[in-house]
Write an enzyme that holds these catalytic residues in place. Sequence first.
Site, PDB file in Angstrom:
ATOM      1  N   GLU A 108       0.812  -1.223   0.000  1.00 16.59           N
ATOM      2  CA  GLU A 108       0.000   0.000   0.000  1.00 16.59           C
ATOM      3  C   GLU A 108       0.845   1.273   0.000  1.00 16.59           C
ATOM      4  OE1 GLU A 108      -1.908   0.901   3.623  1.00 16.59           O
ATOM      5  OE2 GLU A 108      -0.452  -0.216   4.790  1.00 16.59           O
ATOM      6  N   ASP A 132       1.414  -9.573   3.754  1.00 14.86           N
ATOM      7  CA  ASP A 132       0.236  -9.299   4.597  1.00 14.86           C
ATOM      8  C   ASP A 132      -1.097  -9.481   3.861  1.00 14.86           C
ATOM      9  OD1 ASP A 132       2.066  -8.706   6.528  1.00 14.86           O
ATOM     10  OD2 ASP A 132       1.565  -6.589   6.714  1.00 14.86           O
ATOM     11  N   HIS A 278      10.999 -12.383  10.477  1.00 16.22           N
ATOM     12  CA  HIS A 278      11.343 -12.234   9.057  1.00 16.22           C
ATOM     13  C   HIS A 278      11.562 -13.557   8.333  1.00 16.22           C
ATOM     14  CE1 HIS A 278      11.866  -8.280  10.762  1.00 16.22           C
ATOM     15  NE2 HIS A 278      11.613  -7.824   9.554  1.00 16.22           N
TER      16      HIS A 278
END
Length: 348
Positions: A108, A132, A278
């Site tokens: 985004e 995500d 991560h």
Amino acid sequence: MAKQSKGTIGVLTGGGDCPGLNAVIRAIVRRAVMLEYSVLGIKNGWLGLVKGMVEPLSLLSVSGILPRGGTILGTSRTNPSKSESDMKKLLTNLKRLKIDFVVAVGGEDTLGVARYLAGQGVDVVGVPKTIDNDVEGTDQTFGFDTAVSIVTEAIDRLHSTAEAHQRVMVVEVMGRHTGWIATVGGLAGGADCILIPERPTTMDQICEVLQKRHGRGRVFSIVVVAEGFKLSTDGHLVTKDQKLDQFGHVHLGGIGEVIGKEIEKRTGFETRVTVLGHVQRGGSPTAFDRVLGTRYGVKAVDLIEEKKFGSMVSLRGNRITSVPLSKAMRRLKFVDPELVRTAEIFYG
Ligand code: F6P
């Protein structure tokens, strides 16, 4: 005689990396060369355009990168739209480097800058990337499937040790604003309780679920918690520190420990916490993400060929299509309530 190029496409990857970025870059170059465009790789996201850091991309430079994690172009969370002078440098560099079209591969934030540039008359197209999976304008971002498969494997492994020791295992996964990874990974791994940002919950409710399960003789449990989950009683995000990145995001992490400690204190069940971090973003993409990334990359160049600038490639059902950037990120894509309802059937 050498063929005349139809123009130069600049490609960049921005934001947190995710598996499948190299599949997208490879597909862009392959399709672009086929359609007679030249390609420049822009280094480290939008920072590369501000600083003028580019490298030519050829069939040779993208050969063999399909299964590789990370991004051969590097990435950053640089937000040039925050600074007038950076934006000026970026626009000057586009001209100086003779970049006619930009493909921005990102989530985004990166795509927000692409949308802004489209408004400034730059011929840009977007490719939605994030583990995500929270970009509204597509059914799925690439990288998500790989992250889910890593979470699933981790939960499977935690199950056997949880059962052996009769413990509660809390698994903290990524998911800043939405609980896609937690919900789908938790469903796939058979989690006994899944905590996501979309559904703030109390410690009492969490402990009730675990006590019910232990009460029926299953004396071990798996709790999956997204890093952006908030307890409804305090409503605070748990952060590592107070630092903000250029898009104003805090560094999340630590909610697993908070939940784990409380579970042990309130129920007496021995509890351990695993933070996957991560690991969820690293390594080779799944077959699904390689194919999705490849389809997105090809489509991005096709959009340039069709002069559909200011748009983002998108997956709708099984079809690759496009959506205007202005409509792709009006809000976050939250977890489908039907998925949450399904997961809840297996709580306790
Ligand atoms: O890319 C999204 C994401 O994976 C979030 O889920 C997470 O909060 C963030 O990146 C962490 O990124 P980094 O530690 O690289 O800043």
